[in-house]
Design a protein around this motif. Sequence first.
Motif, PDB file in Angstrom:
ATOM      1  N   MET A   1       0.824  -1.188   0.000  1.00 44.53           N
ATOM      2  CA  MET A   1       0.000   0.000   0.000  1.00 44.53           C
ATOM      3  C   MET A   1       0.869   1.253   0.000  1.00 44.53           C
ATOM      4  O   MET A   1       0.652   2.148  -0.785  1.00 44.53           O
ATOM      5  N   ILE A   2       1.848   1.301   0.903  1.00 46.04           N
ATOM      6  CA  ILE A   2       2.714   2.469   0.988  1.00 46.04           C
ATOM      7  C   ILE A   2       3.603   2.547  -0.243  1.00 46.04           C
ATOM      8  O   ILE A   2       3.880   3.634  -0.749  1.00 46.04           O
ATOM      9  N   ASN A   3       4.038   1.383  -0.751  1.00 45.25           N
ATOM     10  CA  ASN A   3       4.886   1.372  -1.946  1.00 45.25           C
ATOM     11  C   ASN A   3       4.151   1.955  -3.150  1.00 45.25           C
ATOM     12  O   ASN A   3       4.735   2.665  -3.959  1.00 45.25           O
ATOM     13  N   LYS A   4       2.858   1.659  -3.266  1.00 37.35           N
ATOM     14  CA  LYS A   4       2.068   2.216  -4.366  1.00 37.35           C
ATOM     15  C   LYS A   4       1.967   3.726  -4.245  1.00 37.35           C
ATOM     16  O   LYS A   4       2.085   4.448  -5.237  1.00 37.35           O
ATOM     17  N   LEU A   5       1.770   4.211  -3.013  1.00 38.86           N
ATOM     18  CA  LEU A   5       1.673   5.643  -2.784  1.00 38.86           C
ATOM     19  C   LEU A   5       2.996   6.333  -3.118  1.00 38.86           C
ATOM     20  O   LEU A   5       3.020   7.390  -3.751  1.00 38.86           O
ATOM     21  N   ILE A   6       4.104   5.703  -2.720  1.00 40.31           N
ATOM     22  CA  ILE A   6       5.426   6.271  -3.015  1.00 40.31           C
ATOM     23  C   ILE A   6       5.659   6.320  -4.514  1.00 40.31           C
ATOM     24  O   ILE A   6       6.180   7.309  -5.042  1.00 40.31           O
ATOM     25  N   LYS A   7       5.258   5.271  -5.231  1.00 40.24           N
ATOM     26  CA  LYS A   7       5.423   5.252  -6.689  1.00 40.24           C
ATOM     27  C   LYS A   7       4.589   6.341  -7.350  1.00 40.24           C
ATOM     28  O   LYS A   7       5.042   7.003  -8.284  1.00 40.24           O
ATOM     29  N   LYS A   8       3.355   6.561  -6.848  1.00 39.65           N
ATOM     30  CA  LYS A   8       2.506   7.614  -7.415  1.00 39.65           C
ATOM     31  C   LYS A   8       3.099   8.990  -7.169  1.00 39.65           C
ATOM     32  O   LYS A   8       3.101   9.839  -8.057  1.00 39.65           O
ATOM     33  N   VAL A   9       3.628   9.203  -5.974  1.00 36.24           N
ATOM     34  CA  VAL A   9       4.251  10.491  -5.657  1.00 36.24           C
ATOM     35  C   VAL A   9       5.484  10.707  -6.526  1.00 36.24           C
ATOM     36  O   VAL A   9       5.709  11.806  -7.051  1.00 36.24           O
ATOM     37  N   ASN A  10       6.276   9.670  -6.730  1.00 36.23           N
ATOM     38  CA  ASN A  10       7.463   9.782  -7.579  1.00 36.23           C
ATOM     39  C   ASN A  10       7.080  10.092  -9.027  1.00 36.23           C
ATOM     40  O   ASN A  10       7.731  10.905  -9.692  1.00 36.23           O
ATOM     41  N   ARG A  11       6.010   9.448  -9.520  1.00 37.08           N
ATOM     42  CA  ARG A  11       5.552   9.734 -10.887  1.00 37.08           C
ATOM     43  C   ARG A  11       5.068  11.172 -11.005  1.00 37.08           C
ATOM     44  O   ARG A  11       5.330  11.845 -12.001  1.00 37.08           O
ATOM     45  N   LEU A  12       4.359  11.665  -9.977  1.00 38.06           N
ATOM     46  CA  LEU A  12       3.886  13.049  -9.984  1.00 38.06           C
ATOM     47  C   LEU A  12       5.064  14.013  -9.989  1.00 38.06           C
ATOM     48  O   LEU A  12       5.073  15.005 -10.734  1.00 38.06           O
ATOM     49  N   GLN A  13       6.087  13.731  -9.190  1.00 41.28           N
ATOM     50  CA  GLN A  13       7.280  14.576  -9.159  1.00 41.28           C
ATOM     51  C   GLN A  13       7.973  14.589 -10.517  1.00 41.28           C
ATOM     52  O   GLN A  13       8.396  15.654 -11.006  1.00 41.28           O
ATOM     53  N   ASP A  14       8.090  13.432 -11.147  1.00 41.56           N
ATOM     54  CA  ASP A  14       8.722  13.358 -12.465  1.00 41.56           C
ATOM     55  C   ASP A  14       7.921  14.144 -13.501  1.00 41.56           C
ATOM     56  O   ASP A  14       8.497  14.829 -14.349  1.00 41.56           O
ATOM     57  N   TRP A  15       6.581  14.045 -13.430  1.00 44.64           N
ATOM     58  CA  TRP A  15       5.728  14.769 -14.377  1.00 44.64           C
ATOM     59  C   TRP A  15       5.878  16.276 -14.199  1.00 44.64           C
ATOM     60  O   TRP A  15       5.998  17.021 -15.187  1.00 44.64           O
ATOM     61  N   ILE A  16       5.920  16.743 -12.944  1.00 47.23           N
ATOM     62  CA  ILE A  16       6.090  18.178 -12.677  1.00 47.23           C
ATOM     63  C   ILE A  16       7.469  18.638 -13.135  1.00 47.23           C
ATOM     64  O   ILE A  16       7.612  19.698 -13.754  1.00 47.23           O
ATOM     65  N   ASP A  17       8.508  17.848 -12.848  1.00 45.68           N
ATOM     66  CA  ASP A  17       9.867  18.205 -13.276  1.00 45.68           C
ATOM     67  C   ASP A  17       9.961  18.311 -14.800  1.00 45.68           C
ATOM     68  O   ASP A  17      10.579  19.239 -15.335  1.00 45.68           O
ATOM     69  N   ALA A  18       9.348  17.369 -15.506  1.00 43.14           N
ATOM     70  CA  ALA A  18       9.378  17.397 -16.971  1.00 43.14           C
ATOM     71  C   ALA A  18       8.655  18.633 -17.497  1.00 43.14           C
ATOM     72  O   ALA A  18       9.122  19.283 -18.448  1.00 43.14           O
ATOM     73  N   GLY A  19       7.537  18.989 -16.872  1.00 41.91           N
ATOM     74  CA  GLY A  19       6.805  20.188 -17.299  1.00 41.91           C
ATOM     75  C   GLY A  19       7.605  21.452 -17.083  1.00 41.91           C
ATOM     76  O   GLY A  19       7.640  22.347 -17.939  1.00 41.91           O
ATOM     77  N   ILE A  20       8.287  21.544 -15.948  1.00 39.53           N
ATOM     78  CA  ILE A  20       9.112  22.722 -15.661  1.00 39.53           C
ATOM     79  C   ILE A  20      10.281  22.793 -16.641  1.00 39.53           C
ATOM     80  O   ILE A  20      10.628  23.872 -17.142  1.00 39.53           O
ATOM     81  N   GLN A  21      10.885  21.649 -16.956  1.00 40.79           N
ATOM     82  CA  GLN A  21      11.999  21.644 -17.907  1.00 40.79           C
ATOM     83  C   GLN A  21      11.544  22.073 -19.303  1.00 40.79           C
ATOM     84  O   GLN A  21      12.251  22.804 -19.990  1.00 40.79           O
ATOM     85  N   ARG A  22      10.352  21.617 -19.728  1.00 37.35           N
ATOM     86  CA  ARG A  22       9.833  22.037 -21.039  1.00 37.35           C
ATOM     87  C   ARG A  22       9.594  23.532 -21.068  1.00 37.35           C
ATOM     88  O   ARG A  22       9.925  24.209 -22.052  1.00 37.35           O
ATOM     89  N   MET A  23       9.012  24.073 -19.977  1.00 38.78           N
ATOM     90  CA  MET A  23       8.771  25.521 -19.932  1.00 38.78           C
ATOM     91  C   MET A  23      10.088  26.283 -19.918  1.00 38.78           C
ATOM     92  O   MET A  23      10.208  27.340 -20.540  1.00 38.78           O
ATOM     93  N   GLU A  24      11.080  25.765 -19.218  1.00 37.22           N
ATOM     94  CA  GLU A  24      12.368  26.431 -19.128  1.00 37.22           C
ATOM     95  C   GLU A  24      13.095  26.421 -20.466  1.00 37.22           C
ATOM     96  O   GLU A  24      13.756  27.382 -20.837  1.00 37.22           O
ATOM     97  N   GLU A  25      12.957  25.337 -21.223  1.00 34.91           N
ATOM     98  CA  GLU A  25      13.618  25.249 -22.526  1.00 34.91           C
ATOM     99  C   GLU A  25      13.017  26.230 -23.529  1.00 34.91           C
ATOM    100  O   GLU A  25      13.711  26.722 -24.414  1.00 34.91           O
ATOM    101  N   ARG A  26      11.715  26.520 -23.392  1.00 38.01           N
ATOM    102  CA  ARG A  26      11.047  27.404 -24.346  1.00 38.01           C
ATOM    103  C   ARG A  26      11.283  28.881 -24.085  1.00 38.01           C
ATOM    104  O   ARG A  26      11.044  29.701 -24.950  1.00 38.01           O
TER     105      ARG A  26
END
Length: 100
Positions: A1-26
Amino acid sequence: MINKLIKKVNRLQDWIDAGIQRMEERTSPKRKVFILLSLLVIFGSISIYMTISSVYNLGKNRGRQIEIEHIHRLELEQRSTRDSITNKNNMRYEYGKRGQ
């Protein structure tokens, strides 16, 4: 249960980081400098405001003094004489024999 939550949080962090990097590149280098300086001014102003308001509030209550109460003695309950700390059964542990 906790492992699933940690994986979801990590995916959310990666998605936010990718969005910030795309905005920064533009953004152009001039716009990056403008964003950096504006954030510096905003947070610097907030910091200065908080410092000045705290110093101002320190002197506001000059007439009021701190009220100090004396510490009262703590009343402990009395235990029986068979307490493990105050048990005096005349034991001599250094010789390995009891009460001689």
